[in-house]
Design a protein around this motif. Structure first.
Motif, PDB file in Angstrom:
ATOM      1  N   ASN A  34     146.562  44.056 -48.483  1.00 27.63           N
ATOM      2  CA  ASN A  34     146.437  42.603 -48.637  1.00 27.63           C
ATOM      3  C   ASN A  34     146.238  42.187 -50.082  1.00 27.63           C
ATOM      4  O   ASN A  34     146.610  41.073 -50.479  1.00 27.63           O
ATOM      5  CB  ASN A  34     145.273  42.077 -47.794  1.00 27.63           C
ATOM      6  CG  ASN A  34     145.550  42.195 -46.300  1.00 27.63           C
ATOM      7  OD1 ASN A  34     146.697  42.105 -45.875  1.00 27.63           O
ATOM      8  ND2 ASN A  34     144.491  42.401 -45.524  1.00 27.63           N
ATOM      9  N   PHE A  35     145.668  43.079 -50.904  1.00 30.25           N
ATOM     10  CA  PHE A  35     145.369  42.731 -52.294  1.00 30.25           C
ATOM     11  C   PHE A  35     146.567  42.982 -53.196  1.00 30.25           C
ATOM     12  O   PHE A  35     146.963  42.122 -53.996  1.00 30.25           O
ATOM     13  CB  PHE A  35     144.145  43.523 -52.784  1.00 30.25           C
ATOM     14  CG  PHE A  35     143.767  43.205 -54.193  1.00 30.25           C
ATOM     15  CD1 PHE A  35     143.155  41.977 -54.513  1.00 30.25           C
ATOM     16  CD2 PHE A  35     144.001  44.116 -55.218  1.00 30.25           C
ATOM     17  CE1 PHE A  35     142.817  41.688 -55.826  1.00 30.25           C
ATOM     18  CE2 PHE A  35     143.653  43.812 -56.532  1.00 30.25           C
ATOM     19  CZ  PHE A  35     143.053  42.603 -56.833  1.00 30.25           C
ATOM     20  N   THR A  36     147.187  44.152 -53.049  1.00 30.36           N
ATOM     21  CA  THR A  36     148.301  44.522 -53.937  1.00 30.36           C
ATOM     22  C   THR A  36     149.672  44.207 -53.334  1.00 30.36           C
ATOM     23  O   THR A  36     150.663  44.098 -54.052  1.00 30.36           O
ATOM     24  CB  THR A  36     148.252  46.029 -54.254  1.00 30.36           C
ATOM     25  OG1 THR A  36     148.421  46.770 -53.029  1.00 30.36           O
ATOM     26  CG2 THR A  36     146.922  46.403 -54.892  1.00 30.36           C
ATOM     27  N   GLY A  37     149.746  44.094 -52.000  1.00 25.15           N
ATOM     28  CA  GLY A  37     151.039  43.882 -51.347  1.00 25.15           C
ATOM     29  C   GLY A  37     151.837  45.160 -51.182  1.00 25.15           C
ATOM     30  O   GLY A  37     153.006  45.118 -50.759  1.00 25.15           O
ATOM     31  N   TYR A  38     151.234  46.307 -51.528  1.00 21.92           N
ATOM     32  CA  TYR A  38     151.954  47.583 -51.408  1.00 21.92           C
ATOM     33  C   TYR A  38     152.200  47.891 -49.931  1.00 21.92           C
ATOM     34  O   TYR A  38     151.353  47.669 -49.079  1.00 21.92           O
ATOM     35  CB  TYR A  38     151.150  48.720 -52.042  1.00 21.92           C
ATOM     36  CG  TYR A  38     151.084  48.659 -53.553  1.00 21.92           C
ATOM     37  CD1 TYR A  38     151.957  47.858 -54.280  1.00 21.92           C
ATOM     38  CD2 TYR A  38     150.130  49.402 -54.243  1.00 21.92           C
ATOM     39  CE1 TYR A  38     151.884  47.805 -55.663  1.00 21.92           C
ATOM     40  CE2 TYR A  38     150.045  49.362 -55.633  1.00 21.92           C
ATOM     41  CZ  TYR A  38     150.928  48.553 -56.335  1.00 21.92           C
ATOM     42  OH  TYR A  38     150.861  48.497 -57.693  1.00 21.92           O
ATOM     43  N   ARG A  39     153.386  48.474 -49.689  1.00 19.98           N
ATOM     44  CA  ARG A  39     153.760  48.868 -48.330  1.00 19.98           C
ATOM     45  C   ARG A  39     153.445  50.351 -48.131  1.00 19.98           C
ATOM     46  O   ARG A  39     153.726  51.171 -48.995  1.00 19.98           O
ATOM     47  CB  ARG A  39     155.256  48.616 -48.082  1.00 19.98           C
ATOM     48  CG  ARG A  39     155.682  47.156 -48.108  1.00 19.98           C
ATOM     49  CD  ARG A  39     157.207  47.066 -48.024  1.00 19.98           C
ATOM     50  NE  ARG A  39     157.701  45.719 -47.805  1.00 19.98           N
ATOM     51  CZ  ARG A  39     157.937  44.825 -48.764  1.00 19.98           C
ATOM     52  NH1 ARG A  39     157.698  45.156 -50.038  1.00 19.98           N
ATOM     53  NH2 ARG A  39     158.406  43.627 -48.472  1.00 19.98           N
ATOM     54  N   TYR A  40     152.923  50.659 -46.958  1.00 22.32           N
ATOM     55  CA  TYR A  40     152.636  52.046 -46.599  1.00 22.32           C
ATOM     56  C   TYR A  40     153.272  52.350 -45.239  1.00 22.32           C
ATOM     57  O   TYR A  40     153.248  51.518 -44.327  1.00 22.32           O
ATOM     58  CB  TYR A  40     151.117  52.290 -46.528  1.00 22.32           C
ATOM     59  CG  TYR A  40     150.423  52.175 -47.859  1.00 22.32           C
ATOM     60  CD1 TYR A  40     150.307  53.278 -48.702  1.00 22.32           C
ATOM     61  CD2 TYR A  40     149.894  50.950 -48.265  1.00 22.32           C
ATOM     62  CE1 TYR A  40     149.668  53.170 -49.936  1.00 22.32           C
ATOM     63  CE2 TYR A  40     149.260  50.826 -49.494  1.00 22.32           C
ATOM     64  CZ  TYR A  40     149.155  51.943 -50.329  1.00 22.32           C
ATOM     65  OH  TYR A  40     148.539  51.818 -51.551  1.00 22.32           O
ATOM     66  N   TYR A  41     153.817  53.557 -45.163  1.00 21.35           N
ATOM     67  CA  TYR A  41     154.491  53.982 -43.924  1.00 21.35           C
ATOM     68  C   TYR A  41     153.807  55.229 -43.381  1.00 21.35           C
ATOM     69  O   TYR A  41     153.270  56.050 -44.133  1.00 21.35           O
ATOM     70  CB  TYR A  41     155.960  54.291 -44.199  1.00 21.35           C
ATOM     71  CG  TYR A  41     156.780  53.085 -44.596  1.00 21.35           C
ATOM     72  CD1 TYR A  41     157.529  52.393 -43.661  1.00 21.35           C
ATOM     73  CD2 TYR A  41     156.784  52.639 -45.922  1.00 21.35           C
ATOM     74  CE1 TYR A  41     158.279  51.279 -44.025  1.00 21.35           C
ATOM     75  CE2 TYR A  41     157.523  51.522 -46.301  1.00 21.35           C
ATOM     76  CZ  TYR A  41     158.268  50.854 -45.344  1.00 21.35           C
ATOM     77  OH  TYR A  41     158.999  49.749 -45.703  1.00 21.35           O
ATOM     78  N   SER A  42     153.830  55.353 -42.068  1.00 21.38           N
ATOM     79  CA  SER A  42     153.252  56.541 -41.424  1.00 21.38           C
ATOM     80  C   SER A  42     154.303  57.649 -41.365  1.00 21.38           C
ATOM     81  O   SER A  42     155.509  57.391 -41.427  1.00 21.38           O
ATOM     82  CB  SER A  42     152.779  56.208 -40.013  1.00 21.38           C
ATOM     83  OG  SER A  42     153.885  55.904 -39.175  1.00 21.38           O
ATOM     84  N   GLU A  43     153.825  58.888 -41.240  1.00 20.23           N
ATOM     85  CA  GLU A  43     154.733  60.020 -41.129  1.00 20.23           C
ATOM     86  C   GLU A  43     155.605  59.908 -39.882  1.00 20.23           C
ATOM     87  O   GLU A  43     156.766  60.329 -39.885  1.00 20.23           O
ATOM     88  CB  GLU A  43     153.941  61.340 -41.104  1.00 20.23           C
ATOM     89  CG  GLU A  43     153.286  61.730 -42.422  1.00 20.23           C
ATOM     90  CD  GLU A  43     152.000  60.949 -42.720  1.00 20.23           C
ATOM     91  OE1 GLU A  43     151.604  60.105 -41.889  1.00 20.23           O
ATOM     92  OE2 GLU A  43     151.404  61.177 -43.794  1.00 20.23           O
TER      93      GLU A  43
END
Length: 243
Positions: A34-43
Protein backbone atom coordinates in the motif's frame (compact mmCIF):
# COMPACT_ATOMS: atom_id res chain seq x y z
CA UNK A 1 6.59 -14.02 -2.11
CA UNK A 2 8.30 -12.85 -5.30
CA UNK A 3 8.89 -9.32 -6.47
CA UNK A 4 7.55 -8.56 -9.94
CA UNK A 5 11.06 -8.62 -11.41
CA UNK A 6 11.80 -12.03 -9.94
CA UNK A 7 8.43 -13.34 -11.07
CA UNK A 8 9.10 -11.95 -14.55
CA UNK A 9 12.41 -13.82 -14.83
CA UNK A 10 10.99 -17.11 -13.56
CA UNK A 11 7.86 -16.95 -15.70
CA UNK A 12 9.60 -15.54 -18.82
CA UNK A 13 6.89 -12.88 -19.07
CA UNK A 14 7.87 -9.21 -19.22
CA UNK A 15 7.02 -6.80 -16.45
CA UNK A 16 5.04 -4.73 -18.94
CA UNK A 17 2.90 -7.74 -19.82
CA UNK A 18 2.43 -8.69 -16.16
CA UNK A 19 1.13 -5.18 -15.48
CA UNK A 20 -1.21 -5.53 -18.46
CA UNK A 21 -2.47 -8.86 -17.12
CA UNK A 22 -3.17 -7.11 -13.81
CA UNK A 23 -5.04 -4.25 -15.51
CA UNK A 24 -7.40 -6.57 -17.43
CA UNK A 25 -7.96 -8.91 -14.49
CA UNK A 26 -6.20 -11.92 -16.00
CA UNK A 27 -3.54 -12.29 -13.28
CA UNK A 28 -3.68 -10.13 -10.19
CA UNK A 29 -0.63 -9.93 -7.88
CA UNK A 30 -0.97 -11.88 -4.68
CA UNK A 31 -0.17 -8.69 -2.72
CA UNK A 32 0.39 -4.99 -3.41
CA UNK A 33 2.32 -2.87 -0.96
CA UNK A 34 0.00 0.00 0.00
CA UNK A 35 2.92 2.37 0.64
CA UNK A 36 5.20 1.67 -2.32
CA UNK A 37 2.70 0.15 -4.78
CA UNK A 38 5.10 -2.74 -5.42
CA UNK A 39 3.50 -5.91 -6.76
CA UNK A 40 4.28 -9.29 -5.22
CA UNK A 41 3.41 -12.70 -6.60
CA UNK A 42 3.20 -16.08 -4.90
CA UNK A 43 5.16 -19.10 -6.08
CA UNK A 44 1.86 -20.90 -6.82
CA UNK A 45 1.05 -18.24 -9.41
CA UNK A 46 3.88 -19.57 -11.55
CA UNK A 47 1.52 -22.46 -12.42
CA UNK A 48 -1.15 -19.96 -13.46
CA UNK A 49 1.19 -17.90 -15.62
CA UNK A 50 2.37 -21.14 -17.23
CA UNK A 51 -1.21 -21.97 -18.18
CA UNK A 52 -1.70 -18.47 -19.57
CA UNK A 53 1.41 -18.75 -21.72
CA UNK A 54 0.41 -22.18 -23.00
CA UNK A 55 -3.07 -20.97 -23.94
CA UNK A 56 -1.60 -17.91 -25.69
CA UNK A 57 0.67 -20.20 -27.70
CA UNK A 58 -2.44 -22.14 -28.81
CA UNK A 59 -3.84 -18.89 -30.19
CA UNK A 60 -6.45 -18.09 -27.56
CA UNK A 61 -7.13 -14.39 -27.00
CA UNK A 62 -6.60 -12.88 -23.56
CA UNK A 63 -10.36 -12.47 -23.19
CA UNK A 64 -10.80 -16.17 -23.95
CA UNK A 65 -8.06 -17.10 -21.48
CA UNK A 66 -9.82 -15.23 -18.66
CA UNK A 67 -12.96 -17.27 -19.36
CA UNK A 68 -11.00 -20.53 -19.68
CA UNK A 69 -9.12 -20.07 -16.40
CA UNK A 70 -12.45 -19.61 -14.62
CA UNK A 71 -13.38 -23.13 -15.76
CA UNK A 72 -9.93 -24.73 -15.70
CA UNK A 73 -10.93 -27.47 -13.25
CA UNK A 74 -13.99 -28.46 -15.29
CA UNK A 75 -12.67 -31.14 -17.67
CA UNK A 76 -15.75 -31.15 -19.89
CA UNK A 77 -15.64 -27.40 -20.45
CA UNK A 78 -11.88 -27.51 -21.02
CA UNK A 79 -12.35 -30.26 -23.60
CA UNK A 80 -14.94 -28.08 -25.36
CA UNK A 81 -12.62 -25.04 -25.36
CA UNK A 82 -9.71 -27.04 -26.77
CA UNK A 83 -11.79 -28.89 -29.37
CA UNK A 84 -13.30 -25.65 -30.65
CA UNK A 85 -9.87 -24.04 -30.97
CA UNK A 86 -8.50 -27.14 -32.70
CA UNK A 87 -11.31 -27.00 -35.27
CA UNK A 88 -10.63 -23.28 -35.87
CA UNK A 89 -6.94 -23.91 -36.45
CA UNK A 90 -7.66 -26.84 -38.76
CA UNK A 91 -9.96 -24.66 -40.88
CA UNK A 92 -7.35 -21.91 -40.92
CA UNK A 93 -4.70 -24.42 -42.00
CA UNK A 94 -6.89 -25.66 -44.86
CA UNK A 95 -7.55 -22.09 -46.00
CA UNK A 96 -3.82 -21.34 -45.83
CA UNK A 97 -2.96 -24.43 -47.90
CA UNK A 98 -5.51 -23.37 -50.50
CA UNK A 99 -4.02 -19.88 -50.72
CA UNK A 100 -0.52 -21.36 -51.04
CA UNK A 101 -1.76 -23.52 -53.91
CA UNK A 102 -3.19 -20.45 -55.67
CA UNK A 103 0.09 -18.60 -55.21
CA UNK A 104 2.12 -21.51 -56.60
CA UNK A 105 -0.24 -21.76 -59.59
CA UNK A 106 0.14 -18.04 -60.27
CA UNK A 107 3.92 -18.30 -60.13
CA UNK A 108 3.91 -21.22 -62.57
CA UNK A 109 1.81 -19.20 -65.00
CA UNK A 110 4.24 -16.29 -64.77
CA UNK A 111 7.14 -18.61 -65.67
CA UNK A 112 5.44 -19.77 -68.87
CA UNK A 113 6.73 -18.09 -72.01
CA UNK A 114 3.36 -17.95 -73.80
CA UNK A 115 -0.13 -17.05 -72.74
CA UNK A 116 -2.83 -19.71 -72.78
CA UNK A 117 -5.39 -19.44 -75.58
CA UNK A 118 -9.00 -20.56 -75.35
CA UNK A 119 -11.57 -21.64 -77.90
CA UNK A 120 -15.35 -21.87 -77.72
CA UNK A 121 -17.15 -24.90 -79.20
CA UNK A 122 -20.84 -25.73 -79.35
CA UNK A 123 -21.43 -29.43 -78.64
CA UNK A 124 -24.45 -31.69 -78.45
CA UNK A 125 -24.04 -34.43 -75.84
CA UNK A 126 -26.19 -37.49 -76.69
CA UNK A 127 -28.46 -39.21 -74.19
CA UNK A 128 -26.40 -41.46 -71.97
CA UNK A 129 -26.44 -43.68 -68.88
CA UNK A 130 -24.62 -42.17 -65.95
CA UNK A 131 -23.74 -42.96 -62.36
CA UNK A 132 -24.40 -39.89 -60.20
CA UNK A 133 -23.93 -38.66 -56.65
CA UNK A 134 -25.65 -35.54 -55.33
CA UNK A 135 -24.52 -34.20 -51.99
CA UNK A 136 -23.69 -31.07 -50.01
CA UNK A 137 -19.95 -30.38 -49.90
CA UNK A 138 -18.21 -27.82 -47.64
CA UNK A 139 -16.82 -25.70 -50.50
CA UNK A 140 -16.38 -25.85 -54.26
CA UNK A 141 -12.78 -26.92 -53.74
CA UNK A 142 -14.04 -30.05 -51.91
CA UNK A 143 -15.71 -31.58 -54.99
CA UNK A 144 -13.33 -34.55 -54.66
CA UNK A 145 -15.37 -35.69 -51.65
CA UNK A 146 -18.32 -36.41 -53.95
CA UNK A 147 -16.10 -38.28 -56.42
CA UNK A 148 -14.74 -40.40 -53.58
CA UNK A 149 -18.30 -41.39 -52.66
CA UNK A 150 -19.12 -42.27 -56.27
CA UNK A 151 -16.04 -44.45 -56.68
CA UNK A 152 -16.45 -46.19 -53.33
CA UNK A 153 -20.09 -47.04 -54.04
CA UNK A 154 -19.98 -47.89 -57.74
CA UNK A 155 -16.52 -49.07 -58.79
CA UNK A 156 -17.37 -52.72 -58.21
CA UNK A 157 -20.66 -52.59 -60.15
CA UNK A 158 -20.26 -50.15 -63.03
CA UNK A 159 -18.13 -50.12 -66.16
CA UNK A 160 -17.15 -46.65 -67.47
CA UNK A 161 -18.46 -45.89 -70.96
CA UNK A 162 -16.04 -45.58 -73.86
CA UNK A 163 -15.40 -42.72 -74.15
CA UNK A 164 -16.23 -41.84 -70.53
CA UNK A 165 -17.64 -38.38 -69.90
CA UNK A 166 -17.62 -36.88 -66.42
CA UNK A 167 -18.92 -33.64 -65.01
CA UNK A 168 -20.48 -31.74 -62.16
CA UNK A 169 -23.78 -29.87 -61.87
CA UNK A 170 -24.22 -27.09 -59.31
CA UNK A 171 -27.76 -26.44 -58.09
CA UNK A 172 -27.40 -23.34 -55.94
CA UNK A 173 -28.87 -20.18 -57.44
CA UNK A 174 -25.89 -18.12 -56.30
CA UNK A 175 -22.25 -18.52 -55.35
CA UNK A 176 -22.04 -20.26 -51.98
CA UNK A 177 -19.10 -19.79 -49.64
CA UNK A 178 -19.99 -23.06 -47.92
CA UNK A 179 -22.50 -25.97 -48.11
CA UNK A 180 -22.45 -26.28 -51.90
CA UNK A 181 -25.15 -28.44 -53.55
CA UNK A 182 -23.42 -30.46 -56.28
CA UNK A 183 -24.15 -33.52 -58.40
CA UNK A 184 -21.19 -35.26 -60.01
CA UNK A 185 -21.60 -37.85 -62.73
CA UNK A 186 -19.74 -40.17 -65.09
CA UNK A 187 -21.09 -42.05 -68.08
CA UNK A 188 -21.27 -45.84 -67.72
CA UNK A 189 -22.25 -48.88 -69.76
CA UNK A 190 -25.41 -50.77 -68.92
CA UNK A 191 -29.14 -50.48 -69.15
CA UNK A 192 -31.75 -51.03 -66.49
CA UNK A 193 -34.70 -49.71 -68.48
CA UNK A 194 -36.76 -52.84 -67.71
CA UNK A 195 -36.36 -52.60 -63.94
CA UNK A 196 -39.52 -50.48 -63.61
CA UNK A 197 -41.66 -53.05 -65.43
CA UNK A 198 -40.12 -55.87 -63.41
CA UNK A 199 -40.78 -54.00 -60.18
CA UNK A 200 -44.40 -53.34 -61.18
CA UNK A 201 -44.88 -57.04 -61.97
CA UNK A 202 -43.52 -58.09 -58.57
CA UNK A 203 -45.67 -55.55 -56.74
CA UNK A 204 -48.79 -56.74 -58.57
CA UNK A 205 -47.97 -60.39 -57.69
CA UNK A 206 -47.59 -59.49 -54.01
CA UNK A 207 -50.94 -57.70 -54.05
CA UNK A 208 -52.73 -60.59 -55.77
CA UNK A 209 -51.24 -63.18 -53.41
CA UNK A 210 -51.75 -61.35 -50.12
CA UNK A 211 -48.16 -60.32 -49.42
CA UNK A 212 -46.91 -56.95 -48.16
CA UNK A 213 -43.38 -55.55 -48.06
CA UNK A 214 -41.68 -55.51 -44.66
CA UNK A 215 -38.26 -54.18 -45.64
CA UNK A 216 -36.25 -52.33 -48.24
CA UNK A 217 -36.01 -53.60 -51.81
CA UNK A 218 -32.60 -54.86 -52.93
CA UNK A 219 -31.04 -56.27 -56.08
CA UNK A 220 -28.79 -59.27 -56.78
CA UNK A 221 -26.59 -58.84 -59.85
CA UNK A 222 -26.12 -62.28 -61.43
CA UNK A 223 -24.49 -60.71 -64.48
CA UNK A 224 -23.43 -57.16 -63.65
CA UNK A 225 -21.91 -54.30 -65.67
CA UNK A 226 -18.59 -55.32 -64.15
CA UNK A 227 -18.83 -58.60 -66.10
CA UNK A 228 -20.19 -57.44 -69.46
CA UNK A 229 -20.48 -54.25 -71.48
CA UNK A 230 -23.48 -55.62 -73.44
CA UNK A 231 -26.76 -54.35 -71.89
CA UNK A 232 -28.63 -57.39 -73.28
CA UNK A 233 -26.48 -59.76 -71.19
CA UNK A 234 -27.23 -58.12 -67.84
CA UNK A 235 -29.13 -60.32 -65.35
CA UNK A 236 -30.56 -58.65 -62.26
CA UNK A 237 -32.78 -60.24 -59.61
CA UNK A 238 -35.06 -57.74 -57.84
CA UNK A 239 -35.82 -58.82 -54.27
CA UNK A 240 -38.56 -57.68 -51.86
CA UNK A 241 -38.72 -58.79 -48.21
CA UNK A 242 -42.35 -59.78 -47.63
CA UNK A 243 -44.72 -61.01 -44.94
Amino acid sequence: MLKIGEFSKLSRVSIRMLRHYDDIGLLKPAEIDNFTGYRYYSEEQLFTIGRITALKDMGFSLADIIRILENYDDKEKMEAFLSERQAELKKLSEETQYKLMLLETARKRLRKEHTMSYSVTVKTIPERYAATVRMIIPRYEDEQKAWNVLHSECDSMLVPAEPCLAGADFFDEEYKEENVDVRIWMTVNGSYSQLTDATATAMAWMRDNGYTMNGAMFCIYHVSPAQTSNPDELVTEICFPVE
